[in-house]
Design a protein around this motif. Structure first.
Motif, PDB file in Angstrom:
ATOM      1  N   PHE A 131      -1.649  -7.112   7.560  1.00  0.00           N
ATOM      2  CA  PHE A 131      -1.245  -7.561   6.227  1.00  0.00           C
ATOM      3  C   PHE A 131      -0.819  -6.393   5.347  1.00  0.00           C
ATOM      4  O   PHE A 131       0.228  -6.427   4.731  1.00  0.00           O
ATOM      5  N   PHE A 132      -1.682  -5.384   5.274  1.00  0.00           N
ATOM      6  CA  PHE A 132      -1.508  -4.383   4.230  1.00  0.00           C
ATOM      7  C   PHE A 132      -1.065  -3.022   4.731  1.00  0.00           C
ATOM      8  O   PHE A 132      -0.155  -2.418   4.195  1.00  0.00           O
ATOM      9  N   GLU A 133      -1.748  -2.528   5.737  1.00  0.00           N
ATOM     10  CA  GLU A 133      -1.521  -1.127   6.094  1.00  0.00           C
ATOM     11  C   GLU A 133      -0.188  -0.898   6.779  1.00  0.00           C
ATOM     12  O   GLU A 133       0.246   0.231   6.931  1.00  0.00           O
ATOM     13  N   THR A 134       0.444  -1.975   7.230  1.00  0.00           N
ATOM     14  CA  THR A 134       1.736  -1.796   7.874  1.00  0.00           C
ATOM     15  C   THR A 134       2.830  -1.512   6.844  1.00  0.00           C
ATOM     16  O   THR A 134       3.982  -1.332   7.212  1.00  0.00           O
ATOM     17  N   PHE A 135       2.450  -1.447   5.576  1.00  0.00           N
ATOM     18  CA  PHE A 135       3.453  -1.195   4.543  1.00  0.00           C
ATOM     19  C   PHE A 135       4.261   0.081   4.829  1.00  0.00           C
ATOM     20  O   PHE A 135       5.492   0.064   4.831  1.00  0.00           O
ATOM     21  N   GLY A 136       3.542   1.167   5.078  1.00  0.00           N
ATOM     22  CA  GLY A 136       4.219   2.446   5.312  1.00  0.00           C
ATOM     23  C   GLY A 136       5.128   2.384   6.521  1.00  0.00           C
ATOM     24  O   GLY A 136       6.207   2.979   6.550  1.00  0.00           O
ATOM     25  N   LEU A 137       4.671   1.643   7.504  1.00  0.00           N
ATOM     26  CA  LEU A 137       5.448   1.457   8.737  1.00  0.00           C
ATOM     27  C   LEU A 137       6.762   0.734   8.443  1.00  0.00           C
ATOM     28  O   LEU A 137       7.849   1.157   8.861  1.00  0.00           O
ATOM     29  N   ILE A 138       6.661  -0.356   7.701  1.00  0.00           N
ATOM     30  CA  ILE A 138       7.861  -1.146   7.401  1.00  0.00           C
ATOM     31  C   ILE A 138       8.809  -0.349   6.515  1.00  0.00           C
ATOM     32  O   ILE A 138      10.023  -0.347   6.723  1.00  0.00           O
ATOM     33  N   ASP A 139       8.240   0.371   5.559  1.00  0.00           N
ATOM     34  CA  ASP A 139       9.085   1.099   4.627  1.00  0.00           C
ATOM     35  C   ASP A 139       9.884   2.202   5.328  1.00  0.00           C
ATOM     36  O   ASP A 139      11.010   2.491   4.948  1.00  0.00           O
ATOM     37  N   THR A 140       9.303   2.806   6.348  1.00  0.00           N
ATOM     38  CA  THR A 140      10.046   3.864   7.024  1.00  0.00           C
ATOM     39  C   THR A 140      10.886   3.324   8.182  1.00  0.00           C
ATOM     40  O   THR A 140      11.826   3.975   8.603  1.00  0.00           O
ATOM     41  N   LEU A 141      10.559   2.138   8.691  1.00  0.00           N
ATOM     42  CA  LEU A 141      11.231   1.680   9.910  1.00  0.00           C
ATOM     43  C   LEU A 141      12.298   0.614   9.664  1.00  0.00           C
ATOM     44  O   LEU A 141      13.449   0.789  10.082  1.00  0.00           O
ATOM     45  N   THR A 142      11.967  -0.485   9.006  1.00  0.00           N
ATOM     46  CA  THR A 142      12.971  -1.562   8.878  1.00  0.00           C
ATOM     47  C   THR A 142      13.323  -1.907   7.438  1.00  0.00           C
ATOM     48  O   THR A 142      14.322  -2.590   7.203  1.00  0.00           O
TER      49      THR A 142
END
Lengths: 294, 278, 430
Positions: free
Chosen positions: A227-238
């Motif tokens: 839910f939450f911690e994937t934020f950084g992942l999404i912001d840099t990846l897709t």
């Protein structure tokens, strides 16, 4: 709560112990959270120069917005898949790592490393590895006959995001499962060894039920991670692309409120998230309380 | 045969997790031209650690303050400050909750545990306003304190204290040991493994912060390494000759310290978790 | 003369004045090589005078920079100068009290300011209904067509001036194994500038310059036709769609996968270094069937705004920097380094007399296109919550290219969302 423990005389001491925590959460959690709730009922210009009360309008708009619904569904599917796959992989690895005798320590170290990698760092690394120009994975998929194109294909983008999110999450689950496995008493394991000859049968009748509490606890941890911690992942990846297909709820709060300067709407989205989280917390809390008592 | 399969699975797992890191590391030792022309590399290149020297010493911004070293230092302060602050605050709070009969205990308890899972990202604008009202923008305190307002560690310590044998408390009461003494002399030493485990978890969380420091700081001297990555990404995207080597070196540098912490404290980490599991 | 004296005085008293310098915070969104050029200009400014110290801070993307500014303003910590992009113009200009007009700032500092110094295409975008300039145009660019000379020669074709011509030549490029076209910013090139180039109105209230618009006009036959064509080109292999990212589409041109690319006039500097082949530049194509007298385009990019709430001493510093920034030499330097157009007539003249365009004719295409005679709808636009509307445009374009929607459905979705955003925004501005 275990009543026997609460025996110490209460004077001012316990309050002094709990005070720092209370002050910090009051100032840095409840106050901002209350402001978010307040703002979710307001329509305000971005600069905070004028605002008006609009009741539930911000919420109503969200529920009539099809992209919010899609983002909601994506978040659920994404979280479910990431949790399930990373739990399954981690459990498999933990069981094997617990059973092999040789090089057990090395495996344990090698399989926990990635735990320390920041989601944003993982996303950036993946950005290069999947990059059309210099990456190796897009190339490999294309060579295999899969016209892999995460920039334009929602499925490919979701696949990529899930893969990286799982990669990042397997180590945490591995550590917890390994810890769970090692806390199973040796005598029980030996008894199981004698009773069930088949590995898989032994796993499903003895080991897995004993790991169930850990698994459930981990499921909640994993869901909140997705839910939450994937934020950084999404912001840099897709960045939620393509066609908004990889936009999670948290990323949407960021996109609408933060980048789009619509505070009312993003606050309403935050409040909905808070409610979701409260539900999750309640589940986790209940579960943990039960575990303590069994 | 079965052993072989087990090892095969484990090795596959290790490869899955570590190949990407290997690939980025090895590629960082190549010349930029090679990377642009031929993509990521599988074998070490001729440049050795030159990209690391550049990443550590060159400054990203205007002031010349945001060098790689400075960013690593800031991240270290974030990680340590957050982990230590959190351990102190939450050990104390958990102690009060578990060992005392407080009139408002359940209220406090719920107040603390509501914060358990709600991340900063969704209340970031009001949080920014609070930090600025307190005059804490561009300060380590302002970076760290709002992050401590989540009760994960309190939760772990509460679980742990509950497993501490009651006899210890009985003995302490018989000895007329005061509550402060009991906490410092008995409970803290007893919690060492747990503290180590929490330290690792929290150090990693603090080090890995991304959005919050990005919004909170305007002075380049406070740039952390993870923030620096955002900067290098836009440099890569906007540059005619993208400095891939430096970007890869930054990625490796950003993950190295927390990875080392996890490896060094591995034993306590797993042990702490096992104990909290009981 | 005075400047010289001031500079030598600064050198003499460097140690003392360093303490007395007034710091001017400048938040911008220029990453990478652009950021380095900004830093260089800041360094030049700081060396040229000793009263003020300009501190440029990179705050991420345009959107992130704007939000950082908003959060800071709300907290009473606004920077002195902030760079706001075209889509955010409504957000800052409609907020009375957020920013001070550049004309006022210059006037109170006693510095000359004449809006007619600015080239016509640049002057109006960040101005109010009366033409008073609120923002100081900074990095200004406009969409142009880049083409791979070798590819076009091999196919024996000329760069297209119109989309009709494009349709006529696309197949010969395809026969040589090339995709004819790619494009890097759907909302900017295919929506906003589609309307300016064809002189079509895009929103009521004079595109939003004359008050708060409530109705977007994107849902029109011309645009539906264009989007339908683009999709048909894609299916025929004439158009390459590499997603929303600017770079992925530009890279396809740099790697010679596509023969022509619609990008920014500001991309020129970068392409010159990254492309290994000879490329040419020409105007953004138009549909003869829509408007045979196609005119100028909007500027894109961003402007600098002086945020309010600062002391008059600090404001004087802002004005001094703006003055420095618009000096022909500074503008020419910026133009040369980055490819963004010079914003003043004087700077444009300087670039000409220095013979820059004789050597680099391509570098002039952007300015020329901005200076084309234009109609009443090519001044610009001012639309509320337009950042979100652009998100929707991107999203619908993704869907259209994937075959998940039709041009008509996409446009009606965009219209619905945009109107909702406009109405919402209008209510926040009371």
């Amino acid at each position: 709560m275990t009543a026997q423990k609460q025996k110490l005389p209460h004077g001012i001491t316990p309050y002094l112990f709990i005070l720092p925590q209370l002050v910090i959460i009051a100032v840095f959690f409840f106050w901002p959270a209350a402001q978010a709730v307040h703002m979710s009922f307001m329509l305000e210009d971005p600069w905070g120069l004028a605002s008006q009360f609009v009741g539930f309008e911000n919420y109503a708009l969200l529920f009539s917005d099809s992209s919010y619904g899609r983002s909601f569904i994506f978040t659920l599917v994404f979280s479910f898949l990431v949790s399930l796959i990373s739990l399954a992989l981690a459990l498999l690895l933990a069981v094997k790592a617990n059973s092999v005798l040789r090089a057990q320590k090395s495996y344990r170290v090698l399989l926990t490393w990635v735990y320390a990698v920041a989601p944003a760092v993982a996303g950036l690394g993946a950005y290069f590895i999947f990059n059309r120009q210099i990456g190796v994975l897009s190339q490999a998929f294309n060579d295999m006959g899969w016209a892999f194109n995460p920039e334009t294909d929602p499925f490919d983008a979701s696949f990529m995001l899930i893969l990286v999110a799982v990669w990042k999450q397997v180590p945490v689950n591995f550590i917890f499962f390994l810890a769970g496995l090692q806390s199973i008493p040796k005598s029980l394991q030996e008894a199981a060894q004698i009773d069930c000859q088949s590995d898989s049968k032994r796993f499903f009748t003895i080991t897995f039920p004993l790991l169930a509490p850990t698994s459930f606890f981990l499921l909640v941890i994993n869901l909140t991670y997705a839910f939450f911690e994937t934020f950084g992942l999404i912001d840099t990846l897709t960045q939620g692309r393509p066609a908004g297909a990889t936009t999670t709820l948290v990323y949407k709060v960021y996109q609408d409120g933060f980048l789009g300067a619509d505070l009312g709407s993003s606050s309403a989205q935050s409040v909905i998230l808070m409610i979701l989280v409260l539900v999750l917390t309640a589940i986790q809390f209940r579960f943990i309380e039960r575990r303590v008592h069994y | 045969m079965k052993k072989l399969l087990d090892h095969g699975i484990l090795i596959a797992g290790v490869l899955f997790l570590l190949t990407p890191l290997y690939l980025l590391f090895v590629s960082s030792t190549h010349e930029v031209d090679t990377l642009i022309r031929d993509g990521l590399q599988w074998l070490p290149g001729s440049q050795g650690l030159a990209a690391y020297e550049k990443a550590l010493n060159q400054s990203l911004g205007f002031s010349g303050e945001a060098t790689g070293w400075r960013m690593l230092f800031n991240s270290l302060v974030m990680g340590l400050g957050f982990a230590i602050g959190k351990i102190i605050v939450s050990m104390a709070a958990a102690y009060a909750i578990v060992y005392f009969r407080l009139p408002l205990a359940s209220f406090f308890f719920w107040a603390i545990f509501t914060t358990l899972l709600l991340p900063l990202e969704v209340r970031i604008i009001p949080s920014y306003a609070v930090v600025s009202d307190l005059g804490l923008l561009n300060s380590y305190t302002g970076l760290i304190l709002p992050l401590i307002a989540s009760a994960t560690a309190t939760f772990y310590f509460r679980q742990f204290y509950k497993t501490v044998p009651d006899e210890l408390l009985e003995a302490a009461l018989l000895d007329n040991t005061g509550p402060v003494r009991f906490f410092i002399d008995i409970l803290v030493p007893l919690s060492r493994t747990m503290m180590a485990a929490i330290f690792i978890i929290m150090f990693v969380v603090g080090w890995n912060q991304y959005l919050w420091p990005l919004i909170m700081t305007t002075e380049e001297s406070y740039t952390t390494i993870v923030m620096g990555l955002k900067n290098i990404l836009s440099t890569v995207r906007d540059s005619h000759i993208p400095p891939y080597d430096v970007a890869f070196a930054m990625i490796i540098l950003a993950m190295l310290p927390p990875v080392l912490v996890v490896i060094i404290f591995q034993k306590w980490f797993v042990k702490g978790l096992v104990e909290s599991e009981k | 003369m005075f400047k010289k004296l001031a500079t030598s005085a600064a050198v003499l008293f460097a140690a003392n004045t360093a303490l007395a310098e007034v710091e001017i915070q400048f938040w911008h969104a220029m990453g990478g090589a652009l950021g380095e050029t900004v830093n260089e200009i800041a360094g030049q400014f700081n060396n040229a005078q000793s009263d003020y110290k300009l501190v440029p801070v990179f705050k991420g993307s345009y959107e992130e920079t704007m939000t950082a500014g908003i959060s800071a303003f709300r907290a009473g910590e606004a920077p002195h100068i902030i760079q706001i992009f075209d889509a955010g113009a409504a957000t800052i200009i409609n907020a009375p009290g957020a920013a001070r007009s550049v004309e006022d700032v210059m006037a109170s500092a006693g510095l000359d300011f004449d809006r007619t110094d600015y080239i016509s295409g640049v002057r109006s975008f960040y101005a109010d209904a009366d033409g008073k300039m609120i923002g100081m145009p900074f990095n200004s660019s406009t969409p142009v067509l880049y083409y791979n000379k070798a590819h076009l020669n091999a196919a024996g074709v000329q760069p297209p001036a119109t989309w009709e011509e494009f349709e006529a030549i696309a197949n010969s490029l395809k026969d040589n194994g090339h995709i004819a076209l790619a494009q890097s910013h759907t909302p900017w090139i295919f929506f906003e500038n589609f309307h300016s180039r064809h002189n079509l109105q895009l929103a009521d209230a004079q595109n939003g310059f004359d008050g708060l618009p409530t109705e977007i006009m994107y849902n029109n036959d011309a645009l539906a036709m264009h989007l339908g064509k683009v999709k048909a080109w894609k299916d025929a292999g004439y158009y390459g769609y590499f997603g929303q990212s600017w770079d992925d589409n530009q890279d396809a041109f740099v790697k010679e996968e596509v023969s022509m690319w619609l990008g920014s006039s500001g991309s020129f500097g970068g392409l010159k270094q990254s492309a290994d082949f000879d490329f040419g530049t020409t105007f953004l194509p138009y549909w003869e069937s829509v408007n045979e007298n196609a005119g100028n385009t909007f500027i894109g990019g961003a402007a600098l705004f002086a945020m309010s709430g600062h002391s008059s001493e600090e404001e004087a510093g802002i004005a001094t920097f703006f003055d420095f920034l618009t000096q022909p030499e500074t503008q020419y330097f910026w133009h040369r380094e980055t490819g963004y157009v010079p914003v003043t007539n004087a700077a444009y003249e300087l670039a000409k007399t220095e013979g820059y365009y004789a050597e680099n004719p391509d570098a002039e295409v952007g300015v020329q296109q901005l200076s084309l005679p234009g109609g009443e709808w090519s001044k610009g636009y001012r639309l509320g919550f337009y950042v979100q509307t652009r998100e929707v445009i991107y999203r619908e374009m993704d869907k259209l290219m994937a075959g998940d929607t039709t041009p008509e459905r996409a446009l009606s979705e965009i219209e619905k969302a945009a109107n909702q955003n406009l109405a919402r925004f209008a209510r926040t501005v009371q």
